[in-house]
Design a protein around this motif. Structure first.
Motif, short mmCIF file in Angstrom:
data_model
loop_
_atom_site.label_atom_id
_atom_site.label_comp_id
_atom_site.label_asym_id
_atom_site.label_seq_id
_atom_site.Cartn_x
_atom_site.Cartn_y
_atom_site.Cartn_z
N ASN A 1 0.86 -1.18 0.00
CA ASN A 1 0.00 0.00 0.00
C ASN A 1 0.89 1.23 0.00
OD1 ASN A 1 -1.61 2.28 1.04
ND2 ASN A 1 -3.19 0.74 1.41
N CYS A 2 0.78 2.06 -1.05
CA CYS A 2 1.65 3.24 -1.17
C CYS A 2 1.23 4.35 -0.21
CB CYS A 2 1.67 3.76 -2.60
SG CYS A 2 0.15 4.62 -3.10
N GLY A 3 -0.04 4.37 0.21
CA GLY A 3 -0.52 5.41 1.09
C GLY A 3 -0.59 6.78 0.45
N ALA A 4 -0.48 6.82 -0.89
CA ALA A 4 -0.42 8.12 -1.57
C ALA A 4 -1.06 8.08 -2.94
CB ALA A 4 1.03 8.59 -1.67
N CYS A 5 -2.16 7.35 -3.07
CA CYS A 5 -2.94 7.40 -4.31
C CYS A 5 -4.40 7.11 -3.97
CB CYS A 5 -2.41 6.42 -5.36
SG CYS A 5 -2.85 4.68 -5.09
N ASP A 6 -5.28 7.43 -4.89
CA ASP A 6 -6.71 7.27 -4.62
C ASP A 6 -7.10 5.83 -4.32
OD1 ASP A 6 -6.11 6.57 -7.21
OD2 ASP A 6 -7.76 7.67 -8.13
N VAL A 7 -6.37 4.88 -4.91
CA VAL A 7 -6.69 3.47 -4.68
C VAL A 7 -6.27 3.05 -3.28
CG1 VAL A 7 -6.26 1.10 -5.43
CG2 VAL A 7 -6.55 2.91 -7.13
N CYS A 8 -5.01 3.33 -2.93
CA CYS A 8 -4.49 2.89 -1.62
C CYS A 8 -5.05 3.72 -0.47
CB CYS A 8 -2.96 2.94 -1.64
SG CYS A 8 -2.22 1.74 -2.77
N LEU A 9 -5.51 4.93 -0.75
CA LEU A 9 -6.16 5.72 0.29
C LEU A 9 -7.63 5.34 0.43
CD1 LEU A 9 -4.59 9.23 -0.43
CD2 LEU A 9 -4.19 7.79 1.57
N ASP A 10 -8.03 4.32 -0.33
CA ASP A 10 -9.40 3.79 -0.25
C ASP A 10 -10.43 4.83 -0.61
OD1 ASP A 10 -11.07 1.62 0.14
OD2 ASP A 10 -11.48 2.11 2.23
N GLU A 11 -10.11 5.65 -1.61
CA GLU A 11 -11.04 6.67 -2.08
C GLU A 11 -11.92 6.15 -3.21
OE1 GLU A 11 -7.92 10.33 -1.11
OE2 GLU A 11 -8.67 10.05 -3.15
N ILE A 12 -11.57 5.00 -3.76
CA ILE A 12 -12.35 4.41 -4.85
C ILE A 12 -13.18 3.26 -4.29
CG2 ILE A 12 -12.23 3.16 -7.03
CD1 ILE A 12 -9.70 4.65 -7.69
N GLN A 13 -14.48 3.38 -4.42
CA GLN A 13 -15.36 2.33 -3.93
C GLN A 13 -15.54 1.28 -5.01
OE1 GLN A 13 -18.94 3.75 -2.13
NE2 GLN A 13 -19.93 1.74 -2.10
N LYS B 1 -15.09 7.59 -1.93
CA LYS B 1 -15.14 7.64 -0.47
C LYS B 1 -14.47 8.92 0.01
CE LYS B 1 -14.94 2.60 0.09
NZ LYS B 1 -14.17 1.49 0.68
N ARG B 2 -14.70 9.22 1.25
CA ARG B 2 -14.06 10.40 1.84
C ARG B 2 -12.56 10.17 1.87
NH1 ARG B 2 -15.84 14.55 4.92
NH2 ARG B 2 -14.35 15.55 6.31
N SER B 3 -11.80 11.17 1.44
CA SER B 3 -10.35 11.03 1.38
C SER B 3 -9.77 10.84 2.77
CB SER B 3 -9.72 12.28 0.74
OG SER B 3 -10.21 12.44 -0.57
N ARG B 4 -8.83 9.92 2.86
CA ARG B 4 -8.11 9.73 4.10
C ARG B 4 -6.80 10.48 4.05
NH1 ARG B 4 -7.83 3.48 4.26
NH2 ARG B 4 -5.66 4.06 4.30
N SER B 5 -6.41 11.05 5.15
CA SER B 5 -5.14 11.77 5.18
C SER B 5 -4.01 10.78 5.12
CB SER B 5 -5.04 12.60 6.46
OG SER B 5 -6.05 13.57 6.50
N ARG B 6 -3.02 11.07 4.28
CA ARG B 6 -1.83 10.24 4.21
C ARG B 6 -0.88 10.67 5.32
NH1 ARG B 6 1.95 11.77 -0.78
NH2 ARG B 6 3.38 10.66 0.54
N ALA B 7 0.13 9.85 5.58
CA ALA B 7 1.12 10.20 6.59
C ALA B 7 1.83 11.48 6.20
CB ALA B 7 2.12 9.06 6.72
N VAL B 8 2.07 12.33 7.18
CA VAL B 8 2.71 13.62 6.92
C VAL B 8 4.20 13.50 7.14
CG1 VAL B 8 2.77 16.05 7.58
CG2 VAL B 8 0.62 14.81 7.64
N SER B 9 5.01 13.91 6.19
CA SER B 9 6.45 13.83 6.31
C SER B 9 6.99 15.04 7.06
CB SER B 9 7.10 13.78 4.91
OG SER B 9 6.99 15.04 4.29
N VAL B 10 8.26 14.95 7.47
CA VAL B 10 8.88 16.05 8.20
C VAL B 10 9.01 17.28 7.33
CG1 VAL B 10 10.13 14.57 9.78
CG2 VAL B 10 11.19 15.22 7.61
N ASP B 11 8.96 17.10 6.00
CA ASP B 11 9.10 18.24 5.10
C ASP B 11 7.75 18.86 4.75
OD1 ASP B 11 11.80 18.49 4.83
OD2 ASP B 11 11.95 17.01 3.23
#
Length: 765
Positions: free
Chosen positions: A426-438, A547-557
């Motif tokens: 899971n990349c955590g940074a696309c509509d598929v992996c963020l579970d935004e596509i039903q 689906k409602r967008s999920r926040s991805r992990a926030v980097s230090v940058d």
């Protein structure tokens, strides 16, 4: 403050921080040996002192070693991977001058400006210079005071330029945007083919090629065409983990574009369109809606394109709306979003264009809005282009089409397309992996229904016809063919035509169905026939239900701990300095540096100098200039200084409700008081269509008085009979007036009434 590198690179300061007058020189004793344990030490010191970075990015070190070892090389790093440093930093640690081949005048100027701002003696020669300026550059080269010279391939290969270069010491040649040399590449330029002569004319100088996008055939072609000898081929990770990819089926494109812009209000972004007409229309619509946007396409004059580009670079406009003519010449690190308001023609193009976002390593968003019509548009554009079809353009188009519609991890699909494995589940940074596509619950059964219908029409019809059969259409052709009698007729009537068309496209994109022939007839593939027996794993998405967008992990940058007010204050200071010196804003400091300044809030020059992206030259030139607003803002807002992180939540911008670009194009006509009939004639649209545009205008401007378009008596009669539309339909009111009041008048009055109140009135008929 960091100490300068004594005895290795001559140091000095200019009164004008961005004039680039300081010349960096190097005596013979400081030249880097091509071998030895300490070969990278001087380059690391240069990286820290000149650019303010403490370490190299992945693959940069290996690429730099090839330069120092004087071994021909090809380096493939994605946009934002730091290709420029792979040749810029070793150039400062070697005897002689490095010659950089660059395809565009604007790109040369931006890179030379950035180098000069860091105190590097760099120059370019192209048609934008006067004869006196060219002579000045030549004198600096003869005096040995220029470390990097940027030049276009056609000028470099002129006999006059080659003769001139033979009179100076060349450390190496760097060929930027090297994919242009390959006929298999996505930006083939014939003039690049002549660069093979460099190995013949300068046998002692190594040649190094750099590009962001090159598949294996393109890499092989680059090495062969340049005649590279025993070349080291270095291929970096194609993944851009700081980018969030979303691929959306078109559903009100302008609304979808504005949704992205609203999420990045006040930040820089690019919107790509397929055609010049779409560029102009979209740019005009965005400006009407309050976004400072400028167009850019090949049909504009050179001066107009330059003005748009300069405004974007200097941050006097937020958004550039462009065709693919815009991109290669942009060296702007802080592009926070890239929107494709239409499918690009290849994955290579998408990787290159979306890669304009987040070159500073900060989180950025890439949104691709697509439809089946985009494929048709590109095929029409490609018609008659023998080179495009011979070079695999149609196959490339099909590849990007398949990527758009397949609900698979976007990072994984892009990386694997370029021949690299993607190790993450899971990349955590696309509509598929963020579970935004039903996804549909039982895709196999749904697929079987569609595949069965394709078989029952004997695989002799296109996707549109198959979809109509499945939803139960009784139009004349379907009845004539007897397809209304098929067992699959109406099998998906409850799902709607758009949904069924989307599912057919997804089955094509996942290779269960295939399109063949001039008329794109749909038939089953071998995997499709197996799927009929439930052997397969199709993924079909639920239309219009993201689906409602999920926040991805926030980097230090990212924005953690950044005071947004201070960031904006520093951004304004940066823009003022950039405007005063007529250079791009990011040349002063990049967004990553400004964010860290607004996060750490240093109090001294020593602390300022430890911020990422602050080299010795910029510390001296800008340290006190930026410390002043940091101190003032922190004192005013009682903020702690010299800190590391202060977490701060991000607010999500509300979704706007917008008309489409066609409607917006009519707004100025309505503002001028033109009648519906006049607007219809000028735009070449039906009156009923223009009434729809007018309704959008009324809603957008929140107009409550319909009198410019409907007489008072008619308005009063409609308002007196509002209960007739209480159930959400206006047809009963139309029938009540026995046709004496038009649907158009009713719609206009009701829209104005809705603006003054909030009744639950629909326009359904």
């Amino acid at each position: 403050m960091r100490s300068s590198v004594s005895g290795r690179i001559g140091s000095g300061r200019s009164d004008d921080p961005l004039a680039g007058k300081m010349m960096m020189t190097q005596d013979a004793s400081t030249a880097v040996s091509p071998s030895g344990a300490g070969v990278m030490g001087p380059v690391r010191q240069v990286l820290q002192d000149v650019w303010g970075y403490d370490s190299f990015r992945p693959l940069q070190e290996a690429s730099i070693r090839s330069v120092l070892d004087r071994r021909d090389s090809l380096t493939v790093l994605p946009t934002g991977g730091g290709k420029s440093l792979c040749f810029q930093s070793p150039a400062l640690c070697m005897d002689g001058m490095a010659v950089v081949v660059s395809p565009l005048i604007s790109l040369m100027k931006d890179q030379v400006d950035a180098l000069r701002a860091c105190g590097v003696a760099a120059a370019f020669i192209n048609s934008s210079l006067t004869q006196a300026e060219k002579q000045s550059v030549a004198e600096q080269i003869r005096a040995g005071k220029t470390k990097l010279l940027y030049v276009a391939p056609e000028r470099l290969l002129s006999s006059r330029m080659l003769d001139f270069l033979h009179q100076t010491t060349i450390s190496f040649f760097a060929i930027d945007e090297a994919h242009c040399i390959s006929n298999w590449g996505h930006d083939f330029r014939p003039e690049y083919r002549g660069l093979r002569v460099l190995k013949e004319q300068f046998p002692a100088a190594a040649v190094h090629a750099y590009t962001a996008t090159a598949s294996q055939p393109v890499r092989d072609d680059i090495v062969n065409q340049l005649g590279l000898e025993n070349a080291e081929v270095l291929v970096g990770d194609f993944d851009r983990p700081n980018l969030t990819y979303r691929m959306l089926r078109a559903n009100g494109r302008l609304q979808q574009v504005v949704d992205v812009i609203e999420r990045h209000r006040g930040e820089s972004g690019i919107v790509y369109c397929i055609s010049r007409k779409e560029v102009e229309r979209t740019a005009a619509a965005l400006n009407q809606l309050g976004t400072v946007a400028l167009p850019y396409h090949a049909g504009m004059s050179d001066e107009d394109r330059k003005q748009s580009q300069d405004a974007f670079i200097k941050e006097t406009c937020d958004v550039i709306v462009a065709t693919v003519a815009f991109g290669m010449g942009i060296d702007k690190s802080n592009v926070r979003f890239v929107v494709h308001a239409g499918m690009p023609k290849s994955i290579e193009h998408y990787q290159q264009e979306s890669g304009r976002a987040g070159r500073d390593g900060l989180e950025s968003e890439c949104v691709l809005i697509y439809s089946g019509g985009d494929v048709v548009t590109w095929k029409k554009i490609m018609q008659g282009d023998a080179q495009a079809t011979a070079g695999g353009a149609l196959q490339s188009l099909e590849a990007i089409n398949q990527l758009c519609g397949s609900p698979v991890c976007r990072h994984k699909a892009l990386v694997e397309y370029f021949g690299q494995p993607y190790p993450h589940e899971n990349c955590g940074a696309c509509d598929v992996c963020l579970d935004e596509i039903q996804l549909v619950d039982d895709p196999i059964t749904l697929s079987q229904k569609i595949l069965s219908c394709v078989l029952r029409v004997k695989e002799r019809f296109g996707a549109s016809h198959v979809a109509k059969v499945l939803v139960g259409s009784t139009e004349q052709r379907i009845v004539q063919l007897g397809h209304d009698k098929l067992s699959t007729h109406g099998l998906l009537a409850d799902d709607g035509l758009d949904a069924v068309r989307m599912w057919i496209d997804q089955l094509v994109q996942q290779s269960y169905l295939q399109r063949t022939g001039e008329y794109q007839l749909v038939s089953l593939s071998e995997s499709g026939r197996r799927l009929l027996h439930r052997d397969g794993n199709p993924r079909l998405s639920v239309p219009g239900k993201a689906k409602r967008s999920r926040s991805r992990a926030v980097s230090v940058d990212s924005w953690d701990g950044v005071d947004r007010g201070l960031f904006e204050a520093l951004r304004s200071k940066r823009s003022a300095i950039a405007s005063e010196n007529n250079v791009p804003a990011y040349i002063v400091f990049g967004d990553a540096t400004l964010r860290e300044l607004a996060r750490v809030r240093p109090t001294t020059l020593e602390a300022f100098g430890k911020i990422k992206g602050v080299g010795d030259r910029k510390l001296a030139d800008f340290g006190e200039t930026f410390l002043e607003p940091i101190r003032a803002y922190s004192e005013t807002h009682q903020l702690e200084m010299d800190v590391k992180t202060v977490p701060a939540p991000l607010a999500t911008a509300p979704r706007a409700v917008l008309p489409n670009a066609n409607s917006i194009s009519a707004f100025d006509h309505f503002r001028r008081g033109e009648s519906i009939e006049e607007v219809a004639e000028k735009l070449g649209r039906a009156v009923s269509t223009v009434v729809g545009y007018l309704q959008d205008f009324l809603r957008q401007e929140k107009i409550t008085d319909p009198s410019p378009w409907v007489d008072k008596s008619t308005r009063d009669s409609i308002l007196a009979n509002l209960p007739l539309v209480a159930e959400g339909r206006i047809k009963p009111m139309f029938e009540f007036f026995e046709g004496k009041v038009s649907y158009e008048a009713i719609r206009i009055v009701l829209t104005c009434h809705q603006n003054s109140e909030t009744p639950a009135v629909s326009e359904a008929e």
